[in-house]
Design an enzyme around this catalytic site. Structure first.
Site, mmCIF file in Angstrom:
data_model
loop_
_atom_site.group_PDB
_atom_site.id
_atom_site.type_symbol
_atom_site.label_atom_id
_atom_site.label_comp_id
_atom_site.label_asym_id
_atom_site.label_seq_id
_atom_site.Cartn_x
_atom_site.Cartn_y
_atom_site.Cartn_z
ATOM 1 N N SER A 1 30.936 3.128 -38.776
ATOM 2 C CA SER A 1 30.265 1.922 -38.089
ATOM 3 C C SER A 1 28.908 1.646 -38.475
ATOM 4 O O SER A 1 28.506 0.409 -38.105
ATOM 5 C CB SER A 1 30.390 1.895 -36.684
ATOM 6 N N GLY A 2 28.382 2.472 -39.229
ATOM 7 C CA GLY A 2 26.937 2.060 -39.736
ATOM 8 C C GLY A 2 25.776 2.780 -38.978
ATOM 9 O O GLY A 2 24.524 2.444 -39.025
ATOM 10 N N THR B 1 22.662 18.708 -36.812
ATOM 11 C CA THR B 1 22.997 19.262 -35.833
ATOM 12 C C THR B 1 24.630 20.386 -36.202
ATOM 13 O O THR B 1 25.032 20.832 -35.382
ATOM 14 C CB THR B 1 23.241 18.434 -34.538
ATOM 15 N N HIS C 1 24.720 14.138 -47.703
ATOM 16 C CA HIS C 1 23.796 13.458 -46.668
ATOM 17 C C HIS C 1 22.347 13.823 -46.902
ATOM 18 O O HIS C 1 21.499 12.925 -46.828
ATOM 19 C CB HIS C 1 23.848 13.903 -45.156
ATOM 20 N N ALA D 1 21.012 14.626 -49.733
ATOM 21 C CA ALA D 1 20.830 13.842 -51.333
ATOM 22 C C ALA D 1 20.404 12.363 -50.796
ATOM 23 O O ALA D 1 19.637 11.690 -51.661
ATOM 24 C CB ALA D 1 22.043 13.997 -52.228
ATOM 25 N N ARG E 1 18.782 10.975 -48.597
ATOM 26 C CA ARG E 1 17.437 10.947 -48.010
ATOM 27 C C ARG E 1 16.407 11.083 -48.960
ATOM 28 O O ARG E 1 16.430 12.083 -49.874
ATOM 29 C CB ARG E 1 17.245 11.517 -46.785
ATOM 30 N N GLU F 1 17.675 21.715 -39.376
ATOM 31 C CA GLU F 1 18.780 22.104 -39.097
ATOM 32 C C GLU F 1 18.807 22.768 -37.682
ATOM 33 O O GLU F 1 18.046 23.793 -37.733
ATOM 34 C CB GLU F 1 19.606 22.607 -40.048
ATOM 35 N N ASP G 1 21.382 13.669 -35.917
ATOM 36 C CA ASP G 1 22.648 13.213 -36.124
ATOM 37 C C ASP G 1 23.519 14.687 -36.088
ATOM 38 O O ASP G 1 23.187 15.358 -37.030
ATOM 39 C CB ASP G 1 22.504 12.637 -37.531
#
Length: 175
Positions: free
Chosen positions: A19-20, A41, A56, A58, A60, A68, A86
Site C-alpha cells: 500500500s506504500g 525487525t 530493502h 540497498a 536506502r 536490526e 519496519d
C-alpha cells in the site's frame, strides 16, 4: 499520546500489503531528520527472505543508519533519533513463534517492550499491516495471529500522536 518527553513523537502508519507504507514512512523520516534510523525487525526465515532484506537495505542511501533487532527494540539507544520501525507484523511474528503461538503471552510481551521503547526520547514511525481486512485466515494459527496483530495495532494507534492509513499509495490521516 506517546509520552511525557517533549521531543518524542509517535507516528503509526498502517495499510495493506504493497500500500506504500514503507515508502511513505521513509519519506517522512527524511523530512524529519537528515540521518534517520531504519530499524528492521525481521528474522531471515529463508533465502528468499534474505534477498528481500538485502533489497530493502540497498534501497536506502548513505543518510540512513540500519539497525536490526528482532524483539527487544528498547535495548537500542535511539535517543534523539528519528526511527522507522519496519514492521510491527514481523516483530509480532517473532513473539508469536517464540511463545509457541500463545496470543495472550505474545501480546503482553510485545506491549511491555513497546512501553519500554516509548521511554526513550526519540521520534518513532511504526509501520504495520492491517491484515484483518482481507480474507478470513484458513488456519487456527493464522486466525490467532490476525487477532494478535489487530490488538497490537490498536495498542500502538491509541498511543500515537499521528496515525496514517495507506491506501493505494496515498496517505489518509486518521489521527
Amino acid at each position: 499520546m506517546a509520552g511525557s518527553n517533549l521531543n518524542q513523537m509517535l507516528y503509526y502508519i498502517s495499510g495493506g500489503q504493497r500500500s506504500g507504507k514503507s515508502r511513505y514512512a521513509q519519506e517522512l523520516a527524511l523530512q524529519l531528520s537528515s540521518s534517520p534510523v531504519y530499524l528492521a525487525t525481521s528474522r531471515a526465515w529463508d533465502d528468499d527472505h534474505r534477498q528481500r532484506i538485502a533489497r530493502h537495505v540497498a534501497d536506502r542511501d548513505a543518510r540512513w543508519t540500519t539497525m536490526e533487532e528482532e524483539k527487544h527494540l528498547s535495548r537500542l539507544d535511539l535517543t534523539g533519533r528519528t526511527v522507522v520501525v519496519d514492521c510491527v507484523t514481523l516483530w509480532l511474528t517473532n513473539f508469536f513463534t517464540d511463545t509457541e503461538y500463545q496470543v495472550n503471552q505474545a501480546l503482553a510481551l510485545a506491549q511491555q517492550e513497546f512501553d519500554l521503547l516509548l521511554q526513550q526520547d526519540c521520534t518513532l514511525l511504526f509501520i504495520s499491516n492491517e491484515i484483518g481486512m482481507g480474507l478470513h485466515a484458513p488456519t487456527e494459527a493464522g486466525r490467532k495471529f490476525t487477532d494478535l496483530q489487530g490488538w497490537m495495532n490498536q495498542y500502538i494507534a491509541a498511543r500515537a500522536d499521528k496515525a496514517i492509513f495507506m491506501v493505494s499509495g496515498l496517505p489518509l490521516t486518521i489521527k
